[in-house]
Design a protein around this motif. Structure first.
Motif, PDB file in Angstrom:
ATOM      1  N   THR A 256      -0.545   5.152  -0.399  1.00  0.00           N
ATOM      2  CA  THR A 256      -0.309   6.107   0.682  1.00  0.00           C
ATOM      3  C   THR A 256       0.289   7.393   0.150  1.00  0.00           C
TER       4      THR A 256
ATOM      5  N   LYS B 266      -1.912   9.917  -1.747  1.00  0.00           N
ATOM      6  CA  LYS B 266      -2.826  10.784  -0.995  1.00  0.00           C
ATOM      7  C   LYS B 266      -2.329  12.226  -0.926  1.00  0.00           C
TER       8      LYS B 266
ATOM      9  N   ALA C  26      -1.167   8.907   7.037  1.00  0.00           N
ATOM     10  CA  ALA C  26      -1.816   8.515   5.787  1.00  0.00           C
ATOM     11  C   ALA C  26      -1.826   6.996   5.613  1.00  0.00           C
ATOM     12  N   ALA C  27      -0.827   6.320   6.168  1.00  0.00           N
ATOM     13  CA  ALA C  27      -0.707   4.866   6.013  1.00  0.00           C
ATOM     14  C   ALA C  27      -1.451   4.087   7.074  1.00  0.00           C
TER      15      ALA C  27
ATOM     16  N   TYR D   6      -3.896   1.244   6.335  1.00  0.00           N
ATOM     17  CA  TYR D   6      -3.365   0.036   5.711  1.00  0.00           C
ATOM     18  C   TYR D   6      -2.546  -0.808   6.692  1.00  0.00           C
TER      19      TYR D   6
ATOM     20  N   SER E 159       0.815  -1.227   0.000  1.00  0.00           N
ATOM     21  CA  SER E 159       0.000   0.000   0.000  1.00  0.00           C
ATOM     22  C   SER E 159       0.839   1.263   0.000  1.00  0.00           C
TER      23      SER E 159
END
Length: 210
Positions: free
Chosen positions: A140, A143, A200-201, A204, A136
């Motif tokens: 990420t 974004k 942001a991650a 995930y 992911s």
């Protein structure tokens, strides 16, 4: 003040990671079973900024004689040489990245390019490198950046300058089977960008490693 004149106190200060206060190796940002993004800091990467005329055979020969590789001429491309990586930043600008001391590299380049219209500048003290990898990682980074990180567009061995979450960065795409990126950012923005990527991650699953 030159590096030789700076003394041990200044040298120790300059060699501190801008992310050291986060105690990165011991931190786990989230526990989600599967980890979609793994983050790490690549500390103390050395960077030399090179400017010159790629249409000059004299220039390219001089660069290759020192680095063991030609400066990449295709936009957003990467070449490798003697323990170094060359990133294309513009039609007449490149970064030379290494884990070794860049002083010998910079000095040798200046000597080889003497008399030519070229500039060699050591800029490594002003940047750090954040690595983001995993299934992911591209989602990420997307974004906060308008670059297309799909394999067909930003393939392994690509690089690009861009803005990410309002910070100016340089991306270097590495592995193919497991999306892996190195993100070079100014030290003054490093903690901000690290926390932004971490947040942001989070959806995930994100782990922090050395």
């Amino acid at each position: 003040m030159t590096r030789k004149e700076s003394g041990p106190v200044v040298e120790a200060y300059l060699r501190q990671s801008p992310l050291s206060q986060l105690a990165l190796p011991s931190r786990i940002a989230a526990e989600h079973g599967n980890t979609g993004v793994t983050m790490a800091e690549r500390q103390f990467r050395r960077i030399v900024n090179l400017r010159g005329n790629p249409k000059s055979e004299e220039f390219t020969k001089a660069v290759k004689s020192v680095l063991g590789a030609d400066p990449p001429l295709m936009p957003n491309s990467v070449n490798t040489g003697k323990d170094i990586t060359l990133l294309w930043l513009g039609p007449d600008e490149w970064w030379i990245i290494t884990d070794a001391d860049t002083a010998p590299v910079a000095d040798k380049l200046r000597e080889a390019l003497a008399g030519q219209h070229a500039v060699v500048t050591d800029v490594g003290e002003g940047y750090t490198c954040i690595a983001a990898s995993g299934a992911s990682a591209a989602d990420t980074l997307a974004k906060g950046c308008t670059l297309d990180f799909h394999d067909s567009v930003f393939a392994p061995g690509s690089c690009a300058q861009s803005d990410m979450a309002k910070a100016v960065v340089v991306f270097h795409r590495l592995e193919a089977d497991k999306p892996s990126f190195e993100i070079y950012v100014r030290s003054s923005f490093a903690e901000y960008l690290w926390r932004w990527i971490e947040n942001a991650a989070e959806e995930y699953g994100v782990a922090v490693t050395q």
